[in-house]
Design a protein around this motif. Structure first.
Motif, PDB file in Angstrom:
ATOM      1  N   GLU A 143     -21.106   0.041  -1.278  1.00 43.93           N
ATOM      2  CA  GLU A 143     -19.674   0.063  -1.629  1.00 43.93           C
ATOM      3  C   GLU A 143     -19.532   1.233  -2.588  1.00 43.93           C
ATOM      4  O   GLU A 143     -19.540   1.624  -4.072  1.00 43.93           O
ATOM      5  N   VAL A 144     -18.154   2.148  -1.917  1.00 44.34           N
ATOM      6  CA  VAL A 144     -17.331   2.780  -2.441  1.00 44.34           C
ATOM      7  C   VAL A 144     -16.191   2.453  -2.587  1.00 44.34           C
ATOM      8  O   VAL A 144     -15.936   1.605  -1.312  1.00 44.34           O
ATOM      9  N   TYR A 145     -14.812   2.876  -3.157  1.00 39.83           N
ATOM     10  CA  TYR A 145     -13.589   2.661  -3.076  1.00 39.83           C
ATOM     11  C   TYR A 145     -13.221   3.291  -4.186  1.00 39.83           C
ATOM     12  O   TYR A 145     -13.249   4.225  -4.713  1.00 39.83           O
ATOM     13  N   ALA A 146     -11.491   2.841  -3.736  1.00 40.44           N
ATOM     14  CA  ALA A 146     -10.436   3.860  -4.883  1.00 40.44           C
ATOM     15  C   ALA A 146      -8.955   2.931  -4.760  1.00 40.44           C
ATOM     16  O   ALA A 146      -8.664   1.181  -3.984  1.00 40.44           O
ATOM     17  N   LEU A 147      -8.359   3.153  -4.989  1.00 44.76           N
ATOM     18  CA  LEU A 147      -6.580   2.612  -5.379  1.00 44.76           C
ATOM     19  C   LEU A 147      -6.019   3.189  -4.465  1.00 44.76           C
ATOM     20  O   LEU A 147      -5.914   4.288  -4.758  1.00 44.76           O
ATOM     21  N   GLU A 148      -5.200   2.594  -3.765  1.00 45.07           N
ATOM     22  CA  GLU A 148      -3.927   3.357  -3.157  1.00 45.07           C
ATOM     23  C   GLU A 148      -2.525   2.488  -3.148  1.00 45.07           C
ATOM     24  O   GLU A 148      -3.030   1.112  -3.437  1.00 45.07           O
ATOM     25  N   THR A 149      -1.798   2.564  -3.088  1.00 41.59           N
ATOM     26  CA  THR A 149      -0.454   1.746  -3.089  1.00 41.59           C
ATOM     27  C   THR A 149       0.389   0.569  -1.860  1.00 41.59           C
ATOM     28  O   THR A 149       0.084   1.798  -1.113  1.00 41.59           O
ATOM     29  N   ALA A 150       0.424  -0.218  -1.777  1.00 40.33           N
ATOM     30  CA  ALA A 150       0.547  -1.259  -0.447  1.00 40.33           C
ATOM     31  C   ALA A 150       2.340  -0.634  -0.013  1.00 40.33           C
ATOM     32  O   ALA A 150       2.619  -0.376  -0.637  1.00 40.33           O
ATOM     33  N   ARG A 151       2.059  -0.437   0.717  1.00 39.93           N
ATOM     34  CA  ARG A 151       3.459  -0.470   1.658  1.00 39.93           C
ATOM     35  C   ARG A 151       3.807  -1.754   2.399  1.00 39.93           C
ATOM     36  O   ARG A 151       5.343  -1.913   2.837  1.00 39.93           O
ATOM     37  N   SER A 152       3.407  -2.827   1.901  1.00 41.72           N
ATOM     38  CA  SER A 152       4.141  -4.585   3.249  1.00 41.72           C
ATOM     39  C   SER A 152       3.411  -5.050   1.807  1.00 41.72           C
ATOM     40  O   SER A 152       1.706  -5.266   1.270  1.00 41.72           O
ATOM     41  N   THR A 153       4.090  -6.433   1.569  1.00 43.64           N
ATOM     42  CA  THR A 153       3.357  -7.903   0.061  1.00 43.64           C
ATOM     43  C   THR A 153       2.385  -8.262   1.941  1.00 43.64           C
ATOM     44  O   THR A 153       3.247  -8.707   3.048  1.00 43.64           O
ATOM     45  N   GLY A 162       4.138  -1.911  -3.346  1.00 45.54           N
ATOM     46  CA  GLY A 162       4.154  -1.047  -4.509  1.00 45.54           C
ATOM     47  C   GLY A 162       3.202  -0.883  -5.066  1.00 45.54           C
ATOM     48  O   GLY A 162       2.946  -0.600  -6.102  1.00 45.54           O
ATOM     49  N   SER A 163       1.997  -1.646  -5.154  1.00 44.90           N
ATOM     50  CA  SER A 163       1.368  -2.695  -6.127  1.00 44.90           C
ATOM     51  C   SER A 163       0.399  -1.089  -5.595  1.00 44.90           C
ATOM     52  O   SER A 163      -0.126  -1.060  -4.808  1.00 44.90           O
ATOM     53  N   LEU A 164      -1.123  -1.176  -6.676  1.00 47.49           N
ATOM     54  CA  LEU A 164      -2.199  -0.669  -6.507  1.00 47.49           C
ATOM     55  C   LEU A 164      -3.356  -1.584  -5.574  1.00 47.49           C
ATOM     56  O   LEU A 164      -3.347  -2.838  -6.736  1.00 47.49           O
ATOM     57  N   PHE A 165      -4.135  -1.569  -4.562  1.00 54.76           N
ATOM     58  CA  PHE A 165      -4.777  -2.121  -3.542  1.00 54.76           C
ATOM     59  C   PHE A 165      -6.142  -1.514  -3.750  1.00 54.76           C
ATOM     60  O   PHE A 165      -5.886  -0.530  -3.456  1.00 54.76           O
ATOM     61  N   ALA A 195      -2.485  -4.265   7.808  1.00 56.59           N
ATOM     62  CA  ALA A 195      -1.694  -4.833   7.582  1.00 56.59           C
ATOM     63  C   ALA A 195      -0.904  -4.101   6.440  1.00 56.59           C
ATOM     64  O   ALA A 195      -0.254  -4.207   6.413  1.00 56.59           O
ATOM     65  N   LEU A 196      -1.317  -3.873   5.007  1.00 59.32           N
ATOM     66  CA  LEU A 196      -1.126  -3.431   4.145  1.00 59.32           C
ATOM     67  C   LEU A 196      -1.152  -1.700   3.901  1.00 59.32           C
ATOM     68  O   LEU A 196       0.508  -1.451   2.918  1.00 59.32           O
ATOM     69  N   ILE A 197      -1.117  -1.260   4.980  1.00 60.27           N
ATOM     70  CA  ILE A 197      -0.567   0.588   4.888  1.00 60.27           C
ATOM     71  C   ILE A 197      -0.082   0.607   6.262  1.00 60.27           C
ATOM     72  O   ILE A 197       1.131   1.259   6.749  1.00 60.27           O
TER      73      ILE A 197
END
Length: 812
Positions: A710-720, A727-730, A772-774
């Motif tokens: 697995e690889v991953y990045a952190l991005e900003t959530a658009r929804s709760t 607004g948080s990173l996930f 759901a989040l983006i």
């Protein structure tokens, strides 16, 4: 490049690049930057590309040689040294060396033709190539190779909600190619490339004259973000009634494309031989890469508003990179009564490098500039030079038959970075014919490429300014930067070689590489938006903050950034008020109604910086066993594996003119948290490949199974959603994946072989981004971004899915 990455798990090939990087994909060794691997052809340094990547992440700043200009048909074999070799080959060989050895045959030849496409849309490909060996006269050889290849666009995005939502008001949108999939930026570019190379030599007695070189031409096109028919005209204050930004001949918007016209060539001439027991090799190599950038199907909206005319195909500028390298290598053995002679090698190298940017047409940078890619202005243009003189000494000795010791030291003088000395000590002990231990310790020193130090590109839009400032420019100095420092590295490795049976062979090598002051693109420094200077901030740099309609928007503006941008645009620095920013167009700072643009405007810049201290640890494993199956043919099994872990040990501090937010420190670091995460987690921690090659008479099968962790990045959530708040990173992952490659071949006659195959046989795609989040928020808001956010482009195995092909080989 893809072939190397498939067979050596420590190599990762870039699968996708945005903007200009789409045309010059790179590869990295052991998870480091492409700039940390030295590329050689026949043992001579290859020149780098003029197309520097200004993207963030692990490929950011890469300006390594473009491997696509090395003709595959010219290659006899490839040597990969997965070890620090700065003291022997050049101080930038921190991750290792890849050496392409070309064919020297003076007779015979080959021809091959390949065609294929992706399982799903696009990617139609053909390549035709070959080589021929000639003996012009006794003692001479000439091997000529050529390849013509073409690759069509692919598209891996989704519908464009912006287009569907506007199609009623602007029905011409439906006439755009691909509707409703009108935003086609995510996918491969179209590439048309031709390369010719030669390798020649003449041997007489103990001496040899040799020469090799290549000439290549690449034309490529890549889609940029589509432009809707509602773009605001810069400073006009009204929206277009029809046509983008008031340009009537695009009533449904348009799909601009970025094109390059690239010429790359290299020439080497040398004289080698021996005098007694001393060997020598004197050579000179010149390489050049020149790239012209144009935007087609575009417009300059402000130019049209002011003059009633805009070109639709606009020249944005060009880049060039040259390298002239001259080397002298000497070797001599000394017999001092040990188990073997003391072999002494030494040499000299002089290298002259140039990099530059040429300005584009005035229409490309007038006012708001060319839509999709702001042109390079005369302020961006420039030429940078460097000289390098180096000397090295290498001594190897066998005190006893089983023990080899090798030490090397290299001194280099840069005209712009002064002097450095690097070392390497390596040893190997053979306990028996079946088992040996080996280990190496070395240091490295990589001066910034001229492209990293000289790239400049400032984009002025209708309500924003963004781009990259050269690290040593007056603009960057206003931010507190004073140019780049060299990277320094320390490399340790240890391993063993094991041959328990005549057929079974195994190598295992562990390594640790620490790089200090690693060069990368910085975070964006904001002068006009965001929470870079929180309300109520009263620290030592409070004077750098400018309250701007604070009660309405709770936003402050950082004068250091505005000073940098004002300076880069030809104005003064050291601003104490917004009113002094006279070089920044007024429409960027103020909306047409005269009030501020604090809600929709921005001024943000980046620069290449010495960003982090980074440590890379890992293990390489290679196991091979050939089986003789008697009447059932032969089977060769090979396993290659790599465990690699990158860790950012320290982020270098911001310069004094900037500050860290107490509310969101991760947003105000020199290198953003999201970029640190990509450095650490965009390379698979484990990659393994099991390859089986079976042959029976003229029939052959090659089956390869690869695993990517697995690889991953952190991005900003658009929804709760659940525990993740808007607004948080996930974490956005590409989960563990197995990929299967299969090729079946048949030797029809002695000179003719046909093959059919598939890479990614089962059409595996990377994990999709969270709906759901983006993506749901993008869809609900009719945002163009929904079309391009389907797959993470940092996927180590790409975003295009499976590819099938057929190939014909003729040899004689």
């Amino acid at each position: 490049m893809q072939s190397l990455a498939q067979q050596l798990p420590s190599i990762q090939a870039q699968s996708f690049g945005g903007d200009l990087q789409a045309h010059t994909l790179q590869m990295k060794l052991r998870g480091l930057s492409p700039n940390h691997t030295l590329i050689l052809v026949n043992g001579k340094r290859r020149h780098g590309t003029a197309n520097v990547s200004v993207a963030g992440g692990p490929f950011g700043g890469s300006a390594a040689p473009d491997i696509s200009f090395i003709v595959p048909e010219s290659i006899e074999h490839v040597e990969v040294l997965q070890d620090g070799a700065a003291a022997q080959y050049g101080t930038d060989a921190i991750a290792g060396v890849i050496n392409f050895i070309q064919k020297k045959a003076d007779h015979g030849g080959s021809f091959d033709a390949t065609g294929g496409k992706y399982y799903d849309e696009g990617g139609q490909t053909y390549a035709v190539g070959g080589n021929i060996g000639i003996a012009p006269f006794d003692g001479a050889y000439l091997n000529v190779a050529a390849q013509k290849k073409y690759k069509n666009y692919s598209f891996r995005g989704d519908i464009n909600p912006q287009a569907t939502s506007l199609s009623t008001k602007y029905p011409a949108i439906k006439d755009l190619p691909g509707y409703p999939y009108t935003n086609r930026i995510i996918g491969d570019p179209q590439i048309d490339q031709t390369v010719v190379s030669y390798n020649a030599g003449y041997e007489f007695g103990d001496f040899k004259l040799y020469s090799f070189g290549s000439y290549g031409h690449k034309k490529a096109k890549a889609y940029e973000n589509t432009r809707p028919p509602t773009t605001v005209v810069s400073g006009a204050g009204t929206k277009a009634a029809g046509g983008v930004a008031g340009v009537p001949f695009y009533p449904g918007g348009f799909q601009p494309q970025e094109t390059i016209d690239e010429t790359d060539y290299s020439f080497t001439g040398g004289f080698s031989g021996s005098v007694g027991e001393t060997t020598f090799d004197l050579a000179s190599t010149y390489g050049n890469d020149d790239i012209s950038v144009d935007i087609i199907n575009t417009a300059n909206a402000q130019l049209y508003r002011d003059t009633g005319y805009t070109p639709t195909n606009i020249h944005d500028g060009s880049f060039f990179n040259t390298q002239w390298t001259n080397t002298l290598d000497l070797t001599h053995p000394f017999d001092i009564g040990l188990a073997g002679p003391v072999n002494v090698a030494g040499g000299l190298e002089f290298r002259h490098e140039e990099y530059g940017i040429r300005a584009g047409d005035p229409a490309s940078y007038y006012g708001g500039g060319t839509q999709s890619f702001f042109g390079y202005s005369p302020k961006d243009a420039g030429k940078y030079k460097r000289d390098n003189f180096s000397q090295y000494l290498d001594v190897s000795v066998k005190p006893i038959d089983a023990w080899l010791i090798d030490g090397a030291v290299r001194h280099e003088h840069y005209s712009d970075f002064g002097d450095t000395t690097v070392f390497k000590l390596t040893t190997r002990y053979d306990f028996s014919d079946a088992f040996a231990l080996r280990g190496t310790v070395s240091t490295g020193f990589r001066a910034p490429t001229l492209a990293e130090g000289g790239y400049s590109g400032l984009n002025v839009g209708p309500s924003s300014i963004s781009g990259v400032l050269p690290p040593a420019s007056a603009g960057a100095a206003a931010l507190g930067f004073g140019g780049l420092k060299p990277e320094k590295s320390t490399n340790f490795s240890a391993g063993f070689v094991f041959h328990p049976t005549p057929k079974l062979s195994m190598t295992v090598d562990a390594y640790q590489i620490t790089i200090r002051d690693r060069i990368m693109i910085s975070s964006g420094f904001n002068g006009f938006t965001g929470n870079r200077c929180p309300q109520g901030y009263n620290g030592s740099n409070a004077k750098a903050c400018l309250p701007f309609d604070q009660d309405r928007y709770n936003i402050n503006n950082q004068l250091a950034v505005l000073s940098a941008v004002n300076t880069a645009l030809g104005g003064s620095g050291n601003l104490t008020s917004l009113a002094q920013a006279t070089a920044i167009p007024v429409y960027v700072l103020y909306a047409p109604n005269g009030v501020d643009r604090a809600t929709d405007g921005s001024v943000a810049v980046q620069s290449f910086v010495n960003g982090v201290k980074m440590r890379t640890r890992g293990v390489d494993v290679v196991v091979n066993y050939p089986f003789d199956l008697g009447d059932f043919g032969n089977l060769d099994l090979t396993f290659t594996g790599n465990y690699n872990e990158n860790k950012v040990l320290k982020i270098n501090p911001l310069p004094s003119a900037l500050y860290s937010s107490t509310q969101n420190p991760g947003l105000t670091q020199l290198i953003a948290t999201s970029d640190v995460t990509q450095l650490e987690n965009s390379t698979p921690k484990f990659r393994g490949t099991l390859n089986g090659y079976w042959q029976l008479g003229g029939f052959s099968v090659n089956l390869r199974e690869s695993f990517y962790s697995e690889v991953y990045a952190l991005e900003t959530a658009r929804s709760t959603v659940g525990n993740v708040t808007a607004g948080s990173l996930f974490k956005v992952p590409v989960k563990d994946s197995f990929l299967t490659d299969l090729e079946v071949g048949y030797q029809i006659a002695k000179p003719i072989k046909i093959s059919f195959g598939a890479n990614n046989l089962f059409n595996k795609y990377p994990t999709e981004r969270s709906k759901a989040l983006i993506r749901q928020a993008e869809l609900d808001n009719n945002e163009r971004g929904y079309s391009s956010d389907k797959y993470p482009t940092f996927s180590p195995f790409g975003i295009n899915g499976g590819y099938y092909y057929a190939r014909l080989n003729l040899t004689w």
